[in-house]
Design an enzyme around this catalytic site. Structure first.
Site, PDB file in Angstrom:
ATOM      1  N   LYS A   1      -0.591  12.492   2.974  1.00 16.16           N
ATOM      2  CA  LYS A   1      -1.360  12.909   4.130  1.00 16.16           C
ATOM      3  C   LYS A   1      -0.421  13.642   5.077  1.00 16.16           C
ATOM      4  CE  LYS A   1      -1.354   8.173   6.021  1.00 16.16           C
ATOM      5  NZ  LYS A   1      -0.958   7.274   4.932  1.00 16.16           N
TER       6      LYS A   1
ATOM      7  N   ARG B   1      -8.766  -6.661   7.504  1.00 17.21           N
ATOM      8  CA  ARG B   1      -9.453  -5.476   8.021  1.00 17.21           C
ATOM      9  C   ARG B   1     -10.935  -5.587   7.673  1.00 17.21           C
ATOM     10  NH1 ARG B   1      -5.041  -2.842   9.558  1.00 17.21           N
ATOM     11  NH2 ARG B   1      -3.374  -2.232   8.138  1.00 17.21           N
TER      12      ARG B   1
ATOM     13  N   ASP C   1       2.591  11.377   9.050  1.00  9.18           N
ATOM     14  CA  ASP C   1       1.553  11.681   8.065  1.00  9.18           C
ATOM     15  C   ASP C   1       0.147  11.392   8.601  1.00  9.18           C
ATOM     16  OD1 ASP C   1       1.923   8.931   7.986  1.00  9.18           O
ATOM     17  OD2 ASP C   1       2.033   8.790   5.796  1.00  9.18           O
ATOM     18  N   ARG C   2       0.050  10.617   9.684  1.00  9.21           N
ATOM     19  CA  ARG C   2      -1.274  10.345  10.257  1.00  9.21           C
ATOM     20  C   ARG C   2      -1.559  11.296  11.412  1.00  9.21           C
ATOM     21  NH1 ARG C   2      -2.611   3.959  10.447  1.00  9.21           N
ATOM     22  NH2 ARG C   2      -1.775   3.455   8.399  1.00  9.21           N
TER      23      ARG C   2
ATOM     24  N   SER D   1       6.412   3.808   8.608  1.00  6.20           N
ATOM     25  CA  SER D   1       5.253   4.548   9.094  1.00  6.20           C
ATOM     26  C   SER D   1       4.841   4.159  10.508  1.00  6.20           C
ATOM     27  CB  SER D   1       4.113   4.369   8.103  1.00  6.20           C
ATOM     28  OG  SER D   1       3.067   5.232   8.416  1.00  6.20           O
ATOM     29  N   HIS D   2       3.615   3.648  10.651  1.00  6.27           N
ATOM     30  CA  HIS D   2       3.084   3.347  11.982  1.00  6.27           C
ATOM     31  C   HIS D   2       3.554   1.997  12.519  1.00  6.27           C
ATOM     32  CE1 HIS D   2       0.592   1.705   8.847  1.00  6.27           C
ATOM     33  NE2 HIS D   2       0.230   0.768   9.686  1.00  6.27           N
TER      34      HIS D   2
ATOM     35  N   ARG E   1       7.968  -2.710   2.798  1.00 10.76           N
ATOM     36  CA  ARG E   1       8.164  -2.812   4.248  1.00 10.76           C
ATOM     37  C   ARG E   1       8.540  -4.228   4.633  1.00 10.76           C
ATOM     38  NH1 ARG E   1       3.319   0.969   6.770  1.00 10.76           N
ATOM     39  NH2 ARG E   1       3.601   2.570   5.185  1.00 10.76           N
TER      40      ARG E   1
ATOM     41  N   THR F   1       0.829  -1.205   0.000  1.00  7.86           N
ATOM     42  CA  THR F   1       0.000   0.000   0.000  1.00  7.86           C
ATOM     43  C   THR F   1       0.868   1.261   0.000  1.00  7.86           C
ATOM     44  OG1 THR F   1      -1.548  -1.245   1.378  1.00  7.86           O
ATOM     45  CG2 THR F   1      -1.967   1.109   1.147  1.00  7.86           C
TER      46      THR F   1
ATOM     47  N   ASP G   1       5.990   8.420  10.802  1.00  3.62           N
ATOM     48  CA  ASP G   1       6.502   9.350   9.792  1.00  3.62           C
ATOM     49  C   ASP G   1       5.663  10.626   9.720  1.00  3.62           C
ATOM     50  OD1 ASP G   1       4.368   7.913   8.748  1.00  3.62           O
ATOM     51  OD2 ASP G   1       5.115   7.974   6.702  1.00  3.62           O
TER      52      ASP G   1
ATOM     53  N   THR H   1      -7.787   2.199  -1.188  1.00  2.43           N
ATOM     54  CA  THR H   1      -6.953   2.524  -0.028  1.00  2.43           C
ATOM     55  C   THR H   1      -5.516   2.842  -0.453  1.00  2.43           C
ATOM     56  OG1 THR H   1      -8.303   1.192   1.440  1.00  2.43           O
ATOM     57  CG2 THR H   1      -6.018   1.525   2.101  1.00  2.43           C
TER      58      THR H   1
ATOM     59  N   ASP I   1       1.902   9.752  13.728  1.00  3.37           N
ATOM     60  CA  ASP I   1       2.522   8.422  13.692  1.00  3.37           C
ATOM     61  C   ASP I   1       4.021   8.487  13.400  1.00  3.37           C
ATOM     62  OD1 ASP I   1       2.373   9.104  10.987  1.00  3.37           O
ATOM     63  OD2 ASP I   1       2.072   7.036  10.352  1.00  3.37           O
TER      64      ASP I   1
ATOM     65  N   GLU J   1      -9.891   6.542   6.490  1.00  2.36           N
ATOM     66  CA  GLU J   1     -10.346   6.164   7.826  1.00  2.36           C
ATOM     67  C   GLU J   1      -9.176   5.820   8.750  1.00  2.36           C
ATOM     68  OE1 GLU J   1      -9.624   2.842   8.752  1.00  2.36           O
ATOM     69  OE2 GLU J   1      -8.766   2.672   6.728  1.00  2.36           O
ATOM     70  N   SER J   2      -8.004   5.564   8.166  1.00  4.02           N
ATOM     71  CA  SER J   2      -6.838   5.124   8.930  1.00  4.02           C
ATOM     72  C   SER J   2      -6.063   6.312   9.501  1.00  4.02           C
ATOM     73  CB  SER J   2      -5.945   4.282   8.034  1.00  4.02           C
ATOM     74  OG  SER J   2      -5.650   4.991   6.840  1.00  4.02           O
TER      75      SER J   2
HETATM   76  C1  VG1 Z   1      -2.835   1.216   5.804  1.00  8.98           C
HETATM   77  C2  VG1 Z   1      -4.105   2.037   5.796  1.00  8.98           C
HETATM   78  C3  VG1 Z   1      -4.139   2.936   4.583  1.00  8.98           C
HETATM   79  C4  VG1 Z   1      -2.883   3.815   4.556  1.00  8.98           C
HETATM   80  C5  VG1 Z   1      -1.646   2.945   4.618  1.00  8.98           C
HETATM   81  C6  VG1 Z   1      -0.375   3.738   4.734  1.00  8.98           C
HETATM   82  O1  VG1 Z   1      -2.799   0.385   4.672  1.00  8.98           O
HETATM   83  O2  VG1 Z   1      -5.235   1.205   5.833  1.00  8.98           O
HETATM   84  O3  VG1 Z   1      -5.311   3.713   4.624  1.00  8.98           O
HETATM   85  O4  VG1 Z   1      -2.848   4.590   3.386  1.00  8.98           O
HETATM   86  O5  VG1 Z   1      -1.713   2.089   5.769  1.00  8.98           O
HETATM   87  O6  VG1 Z   1      -0.395   4.582   5.857  1.00  8.98           O
HETATM   88  P1  VG1 Z   1      -3.190  -1.167   4.713  1.00  8.98           P
HETATM   89  O7  VG1 Z   1      -2.933  -1.702   3.342  1.00  8.98           O
HETATM   90  O8  VG1 Z   1      -2.348  -1.792   5.780  1.00  8.98           O
HETATM   91  O9  VG1 Z   1      -4.630  -1.217   5.106  1.00  8.98           O
HETATM   92  V1  VG1 Z   1       1.057   4.993   6.601  1.00  8.98           V
HETATM   93  O10 VG1 Z   1       0.781   6.092   7.762  1.00  8.98           O
HETATM   94  O11 VG1 Z   1       1.673   3.519   6.875  1.00  8.98           O
HETATM   95  O12 VG1 Z   1       2.014   5.690   5.377  1.00  8.98           O
HETATM   96 CO    CO Z   2       2.475   7.057   8.309  1.00  9.65          CO
END
Ligand code: VG1
Ligand code: CO
Length: 547
Positions: A380, A500, A285-286, A117-118, A22, A18, A283, A348, A281, A368-369
């Site tokens: 974001k 999910r 962006d959230r 990211s998170h 990673r 996505t 990085d 997504t 989060d 929504e995330s």
């Molecule tokens: C998740 C979220 C998605 C978001 C992505 C990256 O992806 O659901 O909405 O864009 O993380 O966010 P997934 O495929 O695990 O549902 V971040 O803050 O990791 O850049």
């Molecule tokens: Co992030």
């Protein structure tokens, strides 16, 4: 110092998900693993072994474990490819939205962001790499697929035999013919925010005694929030907590939701709670937004920002349109309808917003995330959302809770929850999704768990700008009253699979707006179990994370 060609062999599975590639840190630590991916990236960008003549690359990361090592590796490879310039964040630090800003403001050809990211960090945690293109946004699927294909046939990579460069002070140095400029990670980003929001009004809000608690979760958002919220906007010292980026995020999960930011939630639920809580989060962006004794759902947050955007200087002219990812609640759709502007529904992942933003078809976007953003960048932007809320609170005189309740009164409440089943076996997850897809043709008209299904499909998206089609983006089961359950597999995890399940029910009746969310959604949870047989496939009785 000279260019070297190092022999290498392909690694399996270098397929971006996505948001970038990673994997566990230990996977990235294998000799050649990162190098292969970067060589493949450069080969796709410039042609096999061809130079990146005249181009500027932006480079930074969220400061997690392995960030510094990876930055040095990439600097050497960028020099070997003849980039004219690399702009690297001081100490190797650049948040995801700040990278997007720097690419756009400095006219760079693109940028590399080192982040998972998170996902948790540290030696046993996760690492990641993503590439953003010249508009400042994540590379599109077609591009990341080409990079993956290239990783599978590589035989060598290009680098230079040079020692590590010092990156802890701003300044310019040379690596072969490449100019390496160490930049202040915050300056460009702060300039963009200053131009969007009414900083005077926010300053006055803090001067009146408004209390914010911003939890940076020991991640990269800290330096940005400190500089802007405490530095420029005059919030008292200590407003931003857990603000120093740590390589392991203090051993915590840098994911701003009520489960992982439980300490922040506890502060906002306490008797002496501040007026507002916020978190970002790994990085940055959230974002998560809270009021005193009140948690804002990310889908509602997007809708509130859209509803009041014209109160903020950067959006005074109104919105061209809005966009949300498919599983995000329809709250923003209702606001868009009232405003008479289009609302786009995308798969997504932020990369799907890029074309809409570039084409001027959307101004605000959200997921929504806990992701919200606008056309000021192509990612974001966590702190942006917090500043947007602060600006609204300053000029409307409302509270976080009152702004959300106004939204519910005007449009009904989209009662919403996401149930995650993490770390399940990949085969079980695939079997569950396959069984769901098999049922799709026969679901419409059936009554399941006492509820009549109006329609069901597997979401497919045709990009209105470039016509590219993305299929299998999530199974939707929709009831006659438009309540829905969406199923999809995560594309960001590094262990097994994560299912999910997204649940949404629209409640127009204001006397029912305060029913506990899980109680209001209980019938949909039953529907989800009956349709997908989650227990049977995963062996799990309950989700591991509910947000
Ligand atoms: C998740 C979220 C998605 C978001 C992505 C990256 O992806 O659901 O909405 O864009 O993380 O966010 P997934 O495929 O695990 O549902 V971040 O803050 O990791 O850049
Ligand atoms: Co992030």
């Amino acid at each position: 110092m000279r260019v070297q060609s190092q022999p290498t062999q392909p690694f399996a599975g270098q397929q971006p998900g996505t948001s970038g590639l990673r994997k566990k840190v230990t996977v990235f630590q294998q000799p050649g693993y990162l190098e292969n991916f970067v060589q493949a990236l450069f080969d796709v960008l410039h042609g096999v072994d061809q130079p990146a003549s005249g181009q500027t690359l932006v480079l930074g990361g969220d400061g997690r474990f392995h960030n510094r090592t990876a930055i040095q590796t990439i600097l050497r490879m960028a020099a070997a490819r003849g980039y004219a310039r690399v702009l690297v964040g001081q100490g190797g630090i650049l948040s995801t939205p700040a990278t997007s800003v720097v690419i756009r403001r400095r006219g760079a050809a693109g940028g590399i962001i080192l982040s998972a990211s998170h996902n948790p960090g540290g030696p046993d945690g996760d690492f990641g790499i993503k590439y953003n293109v010249a508009n400042g946004g994540p590379a599109p699927e077609k591009f990341t697929q080409a990079v993956y294909e290239r990783t599978q046939v590589l035989e060598h990579y290009l680098t230079v035999d040079a020692p590590d460069l010092p990156l802890d002070a701003p300044g310019t140095q040379a690596l072969l013919a490449t100019e390496i400029e160490v930049i202040d990670p915050v300056a460009d980003y702060a300039a963009v925010q200053r131009a969007l929001f009414d900083f005077d009004a926010i300053r006055a809000l803090f001067a009146r005694g408004f209390r914010l608690r911003y939890d940076a979760m020991w991640a990269v958002g800290g330096p940005y929030a400190k500089a802007i919220i405490e530095g420029e906007l005059g919030a008292p010292a200590g407003t931003v907590v857990n603000a120093e980026p740590r390589e392991d995020f203090g051993g915590l999960h840098p994911d701003p939701n009520p489960v992982y930011a439980d300490d922040l939630v506890a502060h906002l639920m306490a008797a002496d709670a501040p007026d507002m809580g916020a978190a970002s989060d790994g990085d940055a962006d959230r974002n998560m937004i809270l009021g005193r004794g009140f948690i804002v759902s990310p889908s509602d947050s997007l809708a509130v920002l859209a509803a009041h955007a014209d109160r903020v200087p950067g959006y005074r002219a109104g919105l061209a349109g809005v966009a949300r990812s498919m599983p995000t609640s329809t709250a923003v759709d209702r606001v868009a309808k009232a405003l008479g502007i289009p609302c786009h529904e995308t798969p997504t992942g932020w990369k799907f917003f890029g074309n809409l933003l570039d084409a001027g078809q959307a101004t605000l976007c959200g997921e929504e995330s806990y992701g919200t953003g606008s056309n000021h960048v192509r990612e974001k932007d966590g702190l942006w959302a917090v500043l947007f809320w602060l600006n609204l609170l300053a000029v409307t005189g409302g509270s976080v809770e009152s702004l959300v309740r106004d939204l519910w009164r005007a449009h009904g409440r989209c009662v919403y929850s996401r149930h995650d089943y993490e770390g399940i076996a990949t085969e079980s997850a695939n079997a569950l999704m396959a069984a769901l897809r098999e049922q799709l043709p026969s679901l419409a008209g059936q009554t399941v768990a006492g509820q009549r299904i109006a329609w069901a499909d597997d979401f497919a998206y045709t990009d209105p700008v470039d016509g590219s089609v993305s299929r299998q983006q999530g199974v939707r089961v929709v009831l006659e009253d438009s309540s829905r359950v969406v199923f999809r597999l995560s594309g960001t995890g590094t262990e097994g699979a994560t299912l999910r399940v997204y649940l949404e029910r629209h409640e127009p009746d204001a006397t029912r707006h305060d029913l506990p969310v899980q109680q209001a959604l209980a019938p949909l949870v039953q529907l989800a179990e009956a349709v997908a047989r989650i227990r049977h496939h995963t062996g799990r009785d309950a989700p591991s994370v509910t947000t």
